[in-house]
Scaffold this motif. Structure first.
Motif, PDB file in Angstrom:
ATOM      1  N   ARG A   7     -68.275  52.593 -55.081  1.00 18.72           N
ATOM      2  CA  ARG A   7     -67.020  52.682 -54.633  1.00 18.72           C
ATOM      3  C   ARG A   7     -66.363  51.573 -54.357  1.00 18.72           C
ATOM      4  O   ARG A   7     -66.871  50.581 -53.991  1.00 18.72           O
ATOM      5  CB  ARG A   7     -67.261  53.511 -53.088  1.00 18.72           C
ATOM      6  CG  ARG A   7     -67.853  54.947 -53.317  1.00 18.72           C
ATOM      7  CD  ARG A   7     -67.799  55.617 -52.075  1.00 18.72           C
ATOM      8  NE  ARG A   7     -68.397  56.932 -52.088  1.00 18.72           N
ATOM      9  CZ  ARG A   7     -69.229  57.128 -51.404  1.00 18.72           C
ATOM     10  NH1 ARG A   7     -70.125  56.448 -50.832  1.00 18.72           N
ATOM     11  NH2 ARG A   7     -69.760  58.532 -51.529  1.00 18.72           N
ATOM     12  N   SER A   8     -65.158  51.722 -54.606  1.00 16.23           N
ATOM     13  CA  SER A   8     -64.260  50.502 -54.326  1.00 16.23           C
ATOM     14  C   SER A   8     -63.804  50.509 -52.869  1.00 16.23           C
ATOM     15  O   SER A   8     -63.020  51.632 -52.365  1.00 16.23           O
ATOM     16  CB  SER A   8     -63.127  50.564 -55.310  1.00 16.23           C
ATOM     17  OG  SER A   8     -62.008  49.659 -54.902  1.00 16.23           O
ATOM     18  N   MET A   9     -64.089  49.524 -52.066  1.00 14.16           N
ATOM     19  CA  MET A   9     -63.649  49.275 -50.818  1.00 14.16           C
ATOM     20  C   MET A   9     -62.165  49.084 -50.582  1.00 14.16           C
ATOM     21  O   MET A   9     -61.401  49.713 -49.570  1.00 14.16           O
ATOM     22  CB  MET A   9     -64.203  48.127 -50.167  1.00 14.16           C
ATOM     23  CG  MET A   9     -65.735  48.078 -49.997  1.00 14.16           C
ATOM     24  SD  MET A   9     -66.221  49.382 -48.946  1.00 14.16           S
ATOM     25  CE  MET A   9     -65.790  48.813 -47.401  1.00 14.16           C
ATOM     26  N   PRO A  14     -58.165  52.794 -47.204  1.00 18.17           N
ATOM     27  CA  PRO A  14     -56.770  53.375 -47.100  1.00 18.17           C
ATOM     28  C   PRO A  14     -57.066  54.736 -46.904  1.00 18.17           C
ATOM     29  O   PRO A  14     -56.332  55.643 -46.163  1.00 18.17           O
ATOM     30  CB  PRO A  14     -55.797  52.877 -48.443  1.00 18.17           C
ATOM     31  CG  PRO A  14     -56.860  51.731 -48.972  1.00 18.17           C
ATOM     32  CD  PRO A  14     -58.107  51.697 -48.353  1.00 18.17           C
ATOM     33  N   VAL A  15     -57.663  55.308 -47.846  1.00 19.70           N
ATOM     34  CA  VAL A  15     -58.139  56.779 -47.912  1.00 19.70           C
ATOM     35  C   VAL A  15     -58.557  57.184 -46.450  1.00 19.70           C
ATOM     36  O   VAL A  15     -58.216  58.411 -45.899  1.00 19.70           O
ATOM     37  CB  VAL A  15     -58.948  57.271 -48.819  1.00 19.70           C
ATOM     38  CG1 VAL A  15     -59.243  58.670 -49.043  1.00 19.70           C
ATOM     39  CG2 VAL A  15     -58.209  57.105 -50.407  1.00 19.70           C
ATOM     40  N   CYS A  19     -56.861  59.974 -43.808  1.00 25.52           N
ATOM     41  CA  CYS A  19     -57.603  61.053 -43.392  1.00 25.52           C
ATOM     42  C   CYS A  19     -57.773  61.164 -41.929  1.00 25.52           C
ATOM     43  O   CYS A  19     -57.397  62.381 -41.191  1.00 25.52           O
ATOM     44  CB  CYS A  19     -59.068  61.097 -43.985  1.00 25.52           C
ATOM     45  SG  CYS A  19     -59.050  61.533 -45.846  1.00 25.52           S
ATOM     46  N   LEU A  20     -58.069  60.072 -41.202  1.00 30.15           N
ATOM     47  CA  LEU A  20     -58.057  59.874 -39.605  1.00 30.15           C
ATOM     48  C   LEU A  20     -56.394  60.166 -39.311  1.00 30.15           C
ATOM     49  O   LEU A  20     -56.506  60.879 -38.117  1.00 30.15           O
ATOM     50  CB  LEU A  20     -58.475  58.615 -39.093  1.00 30.15           C
ATOM     51  CG  LEU A  20     -59.928  58.484 -39.516  1.00 30.15           C
ATOM     52  CD1 LEU A  20     -60.375  57.160 -39.100  1.00 30.15           C
ATOM     53  CD2 LEU A  20     -60.774  59.476 -38.650  1.00 30.15           C
ATOM     54  N   ALA A  21     -55.400  59.612 -39.883  1.00 26.41           N
ATOM     55  CA  ALA A  21     -54.058  60.054 -39.272  1.00 26.41           C
ATOM     56  C   ALA A  21     -53.797  61.444 -39.484  1.00 26.41           C
ATOM     57  O   ALA A  21     -53.108  62.113 -38.527  1.00 26.41           O
ATOM     58  CB  ALA A  21     -53.067  59.131 -40.270  1.00 26.41           C
ATOM     59  N   ALA A  22     -54.132  62.014 -40.565  1.00 28.71           N
ATOM     60  CA  ALA A  22     -53.882  63.562 -40.701  1.00 28.71           C
ATOM     61  C   ALA A  22     -54.576  64.283 -39.700  1.00 28.71           C
ATOM     62  O   ALA A  22     -54.172  65.343 -39.214  1.00 28.71           O
ATOM     63  CB  ALA A  22     -54.173  63.974 -42.203  1.00 28.71           C
ATOM     64  N   VAL A  23     -55.982  63.828 -39.533  1.00 28.10           N
ATOM     65  CA  VAL A  23     -56.571  64.634 -38.376  1.00 28.10           C
ATOM     66  C   VAL A  23     -55.904  64.444 -36.996  1.00 28.10           C
ATOM     67  O   VAL A  23     -55.860  65.569 -36.346  1.00 28.10           O
ATOM     68  CB  VAL A  23     -58.032  64.328 -38.401  1.00 28.10           C
ATOM     69  CG1 VAL A  23     -58.697  64.739 -37.148  1.00 28.10           C
ATOM     70  CG2 VAL A  23     -58.853  64.833 -39.504  1.00 28.10           C
TER      71      VAL A  23
END
Length: 200
Positions: A7-9, A14-15, A19-23
């Motif tokens: 995985r690329s850090m 950012p993803v 996700c945390l912002a959407a929740v």
């Protein structure tokens, strides 16, 4: 053969933040409903949820409709209520009938009357009432002399007369009176469909 990279850090961080912002945004939008939700959960746990509200026209004890809405199945109700210029007047007015001698003799105790008016002066008036249990026999004996044709419908007697664009039906049996006068407005099998909900 080159290995597949992990995985690329640069992408994962950012993803994850998005996700945390959407929740968080969804949680903020749900806050106004929290008291109601907590109250519902508490009621469910304690077994105190309220019973569902009764329908607008509850099932009557004797099976006879108690209001105009209960007198019509959904299809006939739609036909009547969606007709051009249609208005419904529910009340307890006396039956609209030319069989005045019979009406005087039987003295029907009106439960309710449904009067529909449409465009161009068309109308339908239907009355449900209580009468003596011998009303069917009396009607069968007296109404043919007034131009009605009467037939035995099993639990009741049905008498019908057409004068110009006016169709009049009276159905009596089991202590019930059902009369309809249709003036220039005759939905298909109106009288039969209404009677099927009075005598089930």
């Amino acid at each position: 053969m080159a290995g597949i990279g992990g995985r690329s850090m640069w992408v994962a961080i950012p993803v994850g933040v998005l996700c945390l912002a959407a929740v968080g945004a969804l949680g903020w939008l749900a806050l106004p409903m929290m008291p109601a939700a907590l109250g519902w959960v508490g009621s469910a746990v304690s077994g105190q949820l309220a019973a569902p509200a009764p329908s607008a026209d509850p099932e009557p004890e004797d099976g006879v409709p108690t209001s105009c809405r209960g007198l019509y199945n959904d299809a006939l109700w739609a036909t009547l209520s969606l007709a051009p210029g249609s208005t419904l007047t529910p009340d307890a007015s006396a039956p609209v009938t030319t069989a005045t001698t019979l009406a005087t003799a039987l003295a029907p105790q009106v439960r309710f009357t449904c009067t529909w008016h449409g465009a161009d002066g068309v109308s339908i008036s239907t009355t449900v009432a209580d009468v003596g249990t011998d009303a069917g026999a009396i009607a069968a004996a007296s109404l043919p002399g007034e131009g009605f044709g009467c037939t035995d419908q099993g639990a009741r007697v049905r008498c019908e007369k057409t004068t110009g664009d006016v169709l009049e039906t009276l159905e009596l049996g089991g202590g019930l009176w059902l009369s309809s006068t249709l003036t220039a407005w005759q939905p298909a099998q109106y009288s039969e469909r209404v009677a099927s909900l009075v005598w089930k």
